[in-house]
Design an enzyme around this catalytic site. Sequence first.
Site, PDB file in Angstrom:
ATOM      1  N   HIS A 278       0.816  -1.203   0.000  1.00 23.02           N
ATOM      2  CA  HIS A 278       0.000   0.000   0.000  1.00 23.02           C
ATOM      3  C   HIS A 278       0.859   1.268   0.000  1.00 23.02           C
ATOM      4  CE1 HIS A 278      -3.861  -2.132   1.591  1.00 23.02           C
ATOM      5  NE2 HIS A 278      -3.452  -2.569   0.416  1.00 23.02           N
TER       6      HIS A 278
ATOM      7  N   GLU B  23       0.823   3.972   1.779  1.00 22.17           N
ATOM      8  CA  GLU B  23       1.308   4.474   3.068  1.00 22.17           C
ATOM      9  C   GLU B  23       2.592   3.751   3.478  1.00 22.17           C
ATOM     10  OE1 GLU B  23      -2.651   4.303   2.093  1.00 22.17           O
ATOM     11  OE2 GLU B  23      -2.141   2.739   3.482  1.00 22.17           O
TER      12      GLU B  23
ATOM     13  N   CYS C 185      -6.550   1.405   4.963  1.00 24.51           N
ATOM     14  CA  CYS C 185      -7.189   0.153   5.373  1.00 24.51           C
ATOM     15  C   CYS C 185      -6.881  -0.054   6.864  1.00 24.51           C
ATOM     16  CB  CYS C 185      -6.675  -1.017   4.538  1.00 24.51           C
ATOM     17  SG  CYS C 185      -4.957  -1.480   4.868  1.00 24.51           S
TER      18      CYS C 185
ATOM     19  N   CYS D 123      -3.084  -0.630   7.552  1.00 19.94           N
ATOM     20  CA  CYS D 123      -2.293   0.593   7.407  1.00 19.94           C
ATOM     21  C   CYS D 123      -2.626   1.597   8.516  1.00 19.94           C
ATOM     22  CB  CYS D 123      -2.506   1.227   6.037  1.00 19.94           C
ATOM     23  SG  CYS D 123      -1.739   0.307   4.686  1.00 19.94           S
TER      24      CYS D 123
END
Length: 139
Positions: free
Chosen positions: A89, A91, A114, A117
């Site tokens: 992801h 992040e 999510c 994260c």
Amino acid sequence: MTRLDWDSYFLQIAETVSLRADCKRRQVGAVIVDSDHRIVSTGYNGTRSGDIGCLDGGCPRGNLSYEELEGLVTSYDDPNSIGFCISTHAETNAIFNAPRKIENATIYITDPPCLRCAKELHNHPGIERVIHAPCTNNR
């Protein structure tokens, strides 16, 4: 003419970063900024450099249609699942890409993080603020 505030400015930069994402389903960008409003790092969702990415057919999840996924009880983060996603992801990539220790930072993300994260960001000692745009679709 009105000058953009810092949050809007960095969210727009994160939107531009998201255009590099290697995903058939979602493009997410992230920008980490220090307390002096300087960009520390950027990240977008995608595979490890050198791996076959989603856009080139390397992702099991990306190779399924939305209709095929809808009928499955599957998890995008379980490597044993037919709907497994190979990307990291945005992040996480922004944190990995940071050239130095992150302190007193804000992360700007084009979508809400999510659950995984969100936990990582909450537990990261250098990330003090998380700013995200409204959700546009599911990861």
